[in-house]
Design an enzyme around this catalytic site. Sequence first.
Site: not given
Length: 354
Positions: A36, A129
């Site tokens: 990414k 998360r």
Amino acid sequence: MYPRVNINIDNLIANTKKMVDLAKQNHIDYVMAIVKVFAGDINIIKEIINTGITHIGDSRIQNLKKFQSLTLPKLLVRIPMLSEVKSVIEYSDMSLNSELKTIVSLNEEAKKQNKKHEIIIMFDLGDLREGYYYSHSFINDINKILKLENIIIKGIGTNLTCYGGLVPNREILSRLVEVKHTIETNTNIHLDIISGGNSSSVNLFGTNEIPKEINSLRLGESIFFGKESSYSTYIAGFNHKNFSLEAEIIEVKTKPSYPEGNTSINSFGEEVEIEDKGLMKRAILAIGKQDVILENLQPVDTNIEIIGGSSDHLILDITNTDYKLGDIIEFNVNYPGLLHLMNSNYVYKNYLKK
Ligand SMILES: *Cc1c(COP(=O)(O)O)cnc(C)c1O
């Protein structure tokens, strides 16, 4: 063309191969390269696919769409939005998931497109998360997912040291192994992939802290920067300086270092603390906060100090140097620095390759 980011492709290939080897020695068979940070730049990704990595992963489906010509399976690592399931099925082979409703929707779309879609079900081991919380009940959802004809549960995974800063060790990772046993004893499936986290887990290589059931990691920073992310330390034997930024000086002047008159806030609405150092030789570079957060840059020449900047300007203290108008200043960049630079259309990408 400036500003430009220099990307050492040869170093990246060497690091990726090294990581695949190192991972194998630590019973990690599936090294998923999470790319990414390159913002969908296929010029980089195409260079690292023949290194032994098993998957290419990205957080944005738009980036995976750009990698369709590459033969490796593509993994979406951010939990899909309900509104993007069509492109998730179209452009990824596998995705990380934690919501039954989304998985049901992926199944319906996969049916429409006549595809099977693989999923890794995410478990939260305490970092807080994404993922089913490991100690809460999840078997009901697993049984529902197993009824979906176009979804294949390929494995389970976890993400650590992201939100809560939870550092992996045997005790934490054993929570994921326990989840594996719970699923396999309560259903008749075997989980192929047990994905034990990201670059923070690389810190455990060479120790006895990774349970043998963990056979996969999803790695970005550790491959591309040669840095594990539990404690942000360099991994021996890897190339560490693989990226730099070069920007051009558009003004050099000696000026006071302290604003003359009343001050309030800067162009970003922040109060800035400025030290009065008397007269200062200053340079302005043609790059700014819309391209990179200045704190993520480190001048290669240690005689230079970054003073501050605005959207399009970076101001340097060059008192102890001889730089002049038109000179190019080089910076080392960290992971978030590179992420922003790669995303800026105003920054030229310079690929270094023998
Ligand atoms: C970004 C990301 C990774 C890779 O993280 P690194 O710290 O760069 O290794 C792995 N998994 C998920 C879910 C991610 O979002």
